[in-house]
Design an enzyme around this catalytic site. Structure first.
Site, short mmCIF file in Angstrom:
data_model
loop_
_atom_site.label_atom_id
_atom_site.label_comp_id
_atom_site.label_asym_id
_atom_site.label_seq_id
_atom_site.Cartn_x
_atom_site.Cartn_y
_atom_site.Cartn_z
N HIS A 177 0.94 -1.29 0.01
CA HIS A 177 0.02 0.13 -0.04
C HIS A 177 0.84 1.04 -0.07
CE1 HIS A 177 -3.55 -2.46 1.98
NE2 HIS A 177 -3.57 -2.49 0.39
N GLU A 180 1.59 3.85 2.86
CA GLU A 180 2.02 3.36 4.15
C GLU A 180 3.59 3.48 4.57
OE1 GLU A 180 0.10 -0.23 4.81
OE2 GLU A 180 -1.92 0.68 4.49
N HIS A 309 2.46 -3.55 7.37
CA HIS A 309 1.28 -2.38 7.02
C HIS A 309 1.18 -1.44 8.21
CE1 HIS A 309 -0.69 -4.44 3.50
NE2 HIS A 309 -0.04 -5.38 3.85
N GLU A 385 0.32 -5.03 11.65
CA GLU A 385 -0.04 -3.49 11.38
C GLU A 385 0.72 -2.76 12.47
OE1 GLU A 385 -2.01 -2.30 9.31
OE2 GLU A 385 -3.21 -3.82 8.56
#
Length: 426
Positions: A177, A180, A309, A385
């Site tokens: 992504h 990020e 992420h 995350e």
């Protein structure tokens, strides 16, 4: 509703969704606020979904249900009407960022002064790739490869660290992504520790395991976040659709893997939204390159696949496509994830929550970790995350990069040791 009509004037998504000309000035967010809104019940959720569908708001999180908070970017001309709308709907909120551009400026890459790789600043693709090449040239146990090309023709690079024959491997993947930035910063921090740290425990891990790192799965999107639109998430392939703003670009590549593809997820079928998963699975050259690369190794060699992420401080395990179905070795994976959380909390007190992503986060299909587990039979896969839990969200200041690297490295050491105890590398 008049309030929602006025919100429809917000120009943010026009810029975020359809800006294609990289010669345009970078999109700015002076005096744009980020609101954290709290959706408590089904009626509020329905109204919030209506607002998302019929206006040009930029909601940073997938809408996944009640009992959750969502971050929403609102321009300066609409602060008052947005707050009136939330008050009218009895939706609680608070302002978490008062001036988004000021926050972005604190971590902007200055190309005139940027030179060497370090972990106090965010870096351009060029600096990251130059550092990989320099490390490969300096160490004979490192092997650099170009595993494929992006849609716009940029290299997708990998680096493999192997000091001993017969090791099993751990694969780290970053920046699928684009927005990020902390993802590739953390992955390269870990790699630097494995290469250059004098810590005996980290050096032991570099001796006893092979490490395969793909720090930048989405180079086109990453460059776009530096040059045009900091909030861009997807890759940059024109996807063949248009809306009122013009051509729509990009696929959310972490929705494009061919494992339970397309079964669940917020707006994964909207070609002009941030989370579009593609018309079919495996449509993106970047994803095919990554899958081919993983498949090029002998079965049973890669024993752990970890995708990095932002944000929320989670260790998300398979599966993403369901909140009622779990992997056969889920209990084992939970013990390994618990070890990561116990290690990561030690340096700075950062708590990580762990469990199946469909259960903890939201149900979504086509993610890399699920493909690695379900198709490639890698026995421990997860999405990590990173920081934080919502204060800065996707726009974590660069002065936290090193702290993130330290805590994640501590978690990773504990995870690998626990995985070894559990027989993952046998």
């Amino acid at each position: 509703m008049k309030l929602i009509f006025l919100l429809g004037l917000l120009p943010l998504a026009v810029l975020a969704m359809s800006t294609a000309d990289r010669k345009l000035p970078a999109v700015r967010y002076d005096n744009f606020r980020i609101y954290k809104v709290y959706i408590e019940n089904h009626l509020q959720l329905v109204e919030f979904q209506k607002i998302e569908k019929h206006t040009q708001l930029h909601i940073l999180n997938e809408i996944a249900g009640t009992g959750r908070s969502y971050d929403v970017i609102v321009g300066p001309l609409l602060h008052r009407v947005w707050e009136r709308t939330l008050d009218f709907l009895s939706i609680a909120y608070k302002v978490i960022v008062d001036d988004l551009q000021k926050l972005l400026d604190e971590s902007t890459v200055d190309k005139d002064t940027e030179s060497a790789m370090e972990w106090e600043s965010y870096h351009s693709l060029e600096v990251i790739y130059d550092w990989l090449d320099q490390e490969c040239a300096a160490h004979d146990y490192l092997e650099c490869k170009v595993i494929g090309k992006s849609y716009e023709g940029r290299n997708i690079k990998s680096i493999k660290l192997s000091k001993r024959e017969g090791n099993k491997a751990i694969l780290l993947e970053g920046n699928i992504h684009a927005m990020e930035w902390i993802s590739s910063a953390t992955v390269t921090y870990i790699l630097n520790q494995l290469i250059n740290s004098k810590d005996p425990e980290i050096q032991r891990l570099s001796e006893e395991y092979d490490w395969i790192v793909v720090p930048m799965v989405n180079p086109d999107g990453f460059v776009y976040t530096h040059e045009v639109e900091r909030l861009w998430r997807k890759n940059r392939r024109p996807n063949g659709h248009t809306n009122v703003t013009g051509d729509c670009y990009g696929i959310d590549m972490n929705r494009n893997f061919d494992y339970h593809w397309g079964g669940a997820g917020w707006n994964i079928d909207d070609p002009c939204d941030h989370w579009f998963g593609g018309e079919t699975p495996n449509t993106e050259v970047e994803i095919l390159a990554l899958q081919d690369f993983v498949s090029s190794f002998a079965d049973g060699y890669i024993r752990s696949y970890m995708a990095f992420h932002a944000y929320g401080q989670y260790v998300l395990l398979p599966y993403g496509h369901s909140n009622t179905e779990f992997p056969p070795n889920y209990d084992q994976m939970m013990r390994i994830a618990a070890a990561f959380a116990e290690g990561a909390v030690e340096p700075y007190g950062s708590p990580f929550t762990y469990g199946a992503s469909g259960l903890l986060n939201y149900v979504v299909s086509g993610a890399a970790k699920d493909w690695a587990y379900g198709v490639k039979n890698i026995p421990f896969t997860c999405t990590v995350e990173l920081r934080d839990k919502g204060t800065f969200g996707f726009f974590l200041p660069s002065n936290q990069i090193t702290e993130v690297g330290v805590e994640v490295t501590a978690g990773l050491v504990a995870l690998v040791n626990k995985a070894a105890d559990e027989g993952i590398f046998s």
